[in-house]
Write a protein that holds these residues in place. Structure first.
Motif, PDB file in Angstrom:
ATOM      1  N   SER A  70       0.830  -1.201   0.000  1.00  0.00           N
ATOM      2  CA  SER A  70       0.000   0.000   0.000  1.00  0.00           C
ATOM      3  C   SER A  70       0.868   1.256   0.000  1.00  0.00           C
ATOM      4  O   SER A  70       0.599   2.218  -0.733  1.00  0.00           O
ATOM      5  N   LEU A  71       1.908   1.268   0.823  1.00  0.00           N
ATOM      6  CA  LEU A  71       2.817   2.414   0.864  1.00  0.00           C
ATOM      7  C   LEU A  71       3.498   2.620  -0.485  1.00  0.00           C
ATOM      8  O   LEU A  71       3.608   3.756  -0.972  1.00  0.00           O
ATOM      9  N   LEU A  72       3.937   1.540  -1.098  1.00  0.00           N
ATOM     10  CA  LEU A  72       4.567   1.649  -2.420  1.00  0.00           C
ATOM     11  C   LEU A  72       3.575   2.125  -3.477  1.00  0.00           C
ATOM     12  O   LEU A  72       3.916   2.961  -4.328  1.00  0.00           O
ATOM     13  N   ASP A  73       2.354   1.620  -3.421  1.00  0.00           N
ATOM     14  CA  ASP A  73       1.321   2.067  -4.366  1.00  0.00           C
ATOM     15  C   ASP A  73       1.054   3.559  -4.197  1.00  0.00           C
ATOM     16  O   ASP A  73       0.926   4.299  -5.176  1.00  0.00           O
ATOM     17  N   ASN A  74       0.978   4.008  -2.942  1.00  0.00           N
ATOM     18  CA  ASN A  74       0.762   5.434  -2.675  1.00  0.00           C
ATOM     19  C   ASN A  74       1.924   6.275  -3.176  1.00  0.00           C
ATOM     20  O   ASN A  74       1.726   7.365  -3.730  1.00  0.00           O
ATOM     21  N   LEU A  75       3.130   5.783  -2.983  1.00  0.00           N
ATOM     22  CA  LEU A  75       4.316   6.495  -3.468  1.00  0.00           C
ATOM     23  C   LEU A  75       4.295   6.631  -4.986  1.00  0.00           C
ATOM     24  O   LEU A  75       4.521   7.717  -5.536  1.00  0.00           O
ATOM     25  N   HIS A  76       3.988   5.551  -5.675  1.00  0.00           N
ATOM     26  CA  HIS A  76       3.920   5.596  -7.148  1.00  0.00           C
ATOM     27  C   HIS A  76       2.813   6.531  -7.616  1.00  0.00           C
ATOM     28  O   HIS A  76       2.977   7.274  -8.586  1.00  0.00           O
ATOM     29  N   SER A  77       1.704   6.516  -6.930  1.00  0.00           N
ATOM     30  CA  SER A  77       0.597   7.401  -7.276  1.00  0.00           C
ATOM     31  C   SER A  77       1.010   8.865  -7.090  1.00  0.00           C
ATOM     32  O   SER A  77       0.731   9.712  -7.948  1.00  0.00           O
ATOM     33  N   ALA A  78       1.669   9.161  -5.993  1.00  0.00           N
ATOM     34  CA  ALA A  78       2.134  10.535  -5.742  1.00  0.00           C
ATOM     35  C   ALA A  78       3.143  10.967  -6.800  1.00  0.00           C
ATOM     36  O   ALA A  78       3.103  12.110  -7.276  1.00  0.00           O
ATOM     37  N   ARG A  79       4.016  10.078  -7.194  1.00  0.00           N
ATOM     38  CA  ARG A  79       4.992  10.402  -8.244  1.00  0.00           C
ATOM     39  C   ARG A  79       4.293  10.709  -9.569  1.00  0.00           C
ATOM     40  O   ARG A  79       4.684  11.645 -10.271  1.00  0.00           O
ATOM     41  N   ARG A  80       3.271   9.921  -9.902  1.00  0.00           N
ATOM     42  CA  ARG A  80       2.511  10.192 -11.140  1.00  0.00           C
ATOM     43  C   ARG A  80       1.838  11.557 -11.070  1.00  0.00           C
ATOM     44  O   ARG A  80       1.853  12.325 -12.036  1.00  0.00           O
ATOM     45  N   GLU A  81       1.244  11.862  -9.917  1.00  0.00           N
ATOM     46  CA  GLU A  81       0.581  13.156  -9.738  1.00  0.00           C
ATOM     47  C   GLU A  81       1.574  14.307  -9.854  1.00  0.00           C
ATOM     48  O   GLU A  81       1.293  15.324 -10.493  1.00  0.00           O
ATOM     49  N   LEU A  82       2.737  14.163  -9.220  1.00  0.00           N
ATOM     50  CA  LEU A  82       3.756  15.208  -9.291  1.00  0.00           C
ATOM     51  C   LEU A  82       4.265  15.395 -10.721  1.00  0.00           C
ATOM     52  O   LEU A  82       4.522  16.518 -11.154  1.00  0.00           O
ATOM     53  N   LYS A  83       4.386  14.306 -11.443  1.00  0.00           N
ATOM     54  CA  LYS A  83       4.825  14.401 -12.845  1.00  0.00           C
ATOM     55  C   LYS A  83       3.798  15.185 -13.660  1.00  0.00           C
ATOM     56  O   LYS A  83       4.150  16.061 -14.452  1.00  0.00           O
ATOM     57  N   CYS A  84       2.521  14.886 -13.473  1.00  0.00           N
ATOM     58  CA  CYS A  84       1.461  15.615 -14.186  1.00  0.00           C
ATOM     59  C   CYS A  84       1.457  17.093 -13.797  1.00  0.00           C
ATOM     60  O   CYS A  84       1.305  17.966 -14.661  1.00  0.00           O
ATOM     61  N   LEU A  85       1.643  17.361 -12.523  1.00  0.00           N
ATOM     62  CA  LEU A  85       1.691  18.748 -12.056  1.00  0.00           C
ATOM     63  C   LEU A  85       2.879  19.479 -12.673  1.00  0.00           C
ATOM     64  O   LEU A  85       2.750  20.614 -13.143  1.00  0.00           O
ATOM     65  N   ALA A  86       4.037  18.836 -12.688  1.00  0.00           N
ATOM     66  CA  ALA A  86       5.231  19.450 -13.279  1.00  0.00           C
ATOM     67  C   ALA A  86       5.014  19.734 -14.762  1.00  0.00           C
ATOM     68  O   ALA A  86       5.418  20.792 -15.270  1.00  0.00           O
ATOM     69  N   GLU A  87       4.358  18.822 -15.468  1.00  0.00           N
ATOM     70  CA  GLU A  87       4.070  19.044 -16.889  1.00  0.00           C
ATOM     71  C   GLU A  87       3.112  20.217 -17.079  1.00  0.00           C
ATOM     72  O   GLU A  87       3.271  21.018 -17.999  1.00  0.00           O
ATOM     73  N   ALA A  88       2.119  20.341 -16.197  1.00  0.00           N
ATOM     74  CA  ALA A  88       1.172  21.454 -16.284  1.00  0.00           C
ATOM     75  C   ALA A  88       1.877  22.778 -16.017  1.00  0.00           C
ATOM     76  O   ALA A  88       1.639  23.773 -16.710  1.00  0.00           O
ATOM     77  N   VAL A  89       2.747  22.798 -15.018  1.00  0.00           N
ATOM     78  CA  VAL A  89       3.492  24.022 -14.703  1.00  0.00           C
ATOM     79  C   VAL A  89       4.406  24.384 -15.872  1.00  0.00           C
ATOM     80  O   VAL A  89       4.522  25.560 -16.245  1.00  0.00           O
ATOM     81  N   GLU A  90       5.033  23.392 -16.444  1.00  0.00           N
ATOM     82  CA  GLU A  90       5.958  23.628 -17.569  1.00  0.00           C
ATOM     83  C   GLU A  90       5.261  24.293 -18.756  1.00  0.00           C
ATOM     84  O   GLU A  90       5.881  25.050 -19.508  1.00  0.00           O
ATOM     85  N   LYS A  91       3.983  24.078 -18.908  1.00  0.00           N
ATOM     86  CA  LYS A  91       3.225  24.642 -20.032  1.00  0.00           C
ATOM     87  C   LYS A  91       2.781  26.080 -19.779  1.00  0.00           C
ATOM     88  O   LYS A  91       2.210  26.705 -20.663  1.00  0.00           O
ATOM     89  N   GLN A  92       3.051  26.587 -18.590  1.00  0.00           N
ATOM     90  CA  GLN A  92       2.630  27.945 -18.244  1.00  0.00           C
ATOM     91  C   GLN A  92       3.657  28.965 -18.747  1.00  0.00           C
ATOM     92  O   GLN A  92       4.817  28.638 -18.952  1.00  0.00           O
ATOM     93  N   PRO A  93       3.220  30.212 -18.889  1.00  0.00           N
ATOM     94  CA  PRO A  93       4.158  31.268 -19.281  1.00  0.00           C
ATOM     95  C   PRO A  93       5.264  31.428 -18.235  1.00  0.00           C
ATOM     96  O   PRO A  93       5.076  31.088 -17.054  1.00  0.00           O
ATOM     97  N   ASP A  94       6.407  31.960 -18.659  1.00  0.00           N
ATOM     98  CA  ASP A  94       7.563  32.123 -17.770  1.00  0.00           C
ATOM     99  C   ASP A  94       7.213  32.826 -16.463  1.00  0.00           C
ATOM    100  O   ASP A  94       7.635  32.396 -15.389  1.00  0.00           O
ATOM    101  N   GLU A  95       6.442  33.882 -16.538  1.00  0.00           N
ATOM    102  CA  GLU A  95       6.097  34.640 -15.331  1.00  0.00           C
ATOM    103  C   GLU A  95       5.308  33.784 -14.339  1.00  0.00           C
ATOM    104  O   GLU A  95       5.567  33.809 -13.139  1.00  0.00           O
ATOM    105  N   VAL A  96       4.375  33.027 -14.848  1.00  0.00           N
ATOM    106  CA  VAL A  96       3.567  32.154 -13.982  1.00  0.00           C
ATOM    107  C   VAL A  96       4.457  31.082 -13.352  1.00  0.00           C
ATOM    108  O   VAL A  96       4.356  30.808 -12.151  1.00  0.00           O
ATOM    109  N   ARG A  97       5.351  30.491 -14.135  1.00  0.00           N
ATOM    110  CA  ARG A  97       6.262  29.469 -13.607  1.00  0.00           C
ATOM    111  C   ARG A  97       7.150  30.043 -12.509  1.00  0.00           C
ATOM    112  O   ARG A  97       7.350  29.414 -11.469  1.00  0.00           O
TER     113      ARG A  97
END
Length: 116
Positions: A70-97
């Motif tokens: 369960s802990l490993l599953d939660n860790l992998h899930s959090a990593r996937r979420e962080l990756k998606c968040l990082a990709e969303a931030v990367e698509k923002q204008p420089d000032e927003v980033r």
């Protein structure tokens, strides 16, 4: 690629068919269901190898296995979420980033040690 129970047991020599069926029954491994029984993919194989390591190499007690999984599953899930968040931030204008990074750093600096 997908595999039936017997193929999985043949690929993982330290695994018995009995143990595999118990682990599936416990929900430690969740294969797809095919017409003639469970069907395992490469992720299932990796998880089975992990359970073998936990049980046979590390001698982890049976009641600890679901906690670790369960802990490993939660860790992998959090990593996937962080990756998606990082990709969303990367698509923002420089000032927003820049603003996001500044707020993030400020938040980290004010958060007490050990909290997440």
């Amino acid at each position: 690629m997908s595999y039936d129970e017997r193929t999985v047991v043949a690929r993982i020599r330290r695994l018995s068919l009995r143990d595999l069926r118990i682990w599936v029954g416990e929900g430690w491994v969740r294969p797809a269901q095919g017409a003639s029984g469970p069907v395992f993919d490469e992720l299932d194989i990796a998880r089975i190898r992990l359970v073998c390591d936990l049980r046979k190499e590390m001698s982890l007690p049976t009641d600890a296995i679901p906690v670790v999984l369960s802990l490993l599953d939660n860790l992998h899930s959090a990593r996937r979420e962080l990756k998606c968040l990082a990709e969303a931030v990367e698509k923002q204008p420089d000032e927003v980033r820049r603003d996001i990074v500044a707020v993030y750093r400020a938040t980290r600096e004010t958060e007490p040690a050990g909290e997440a």
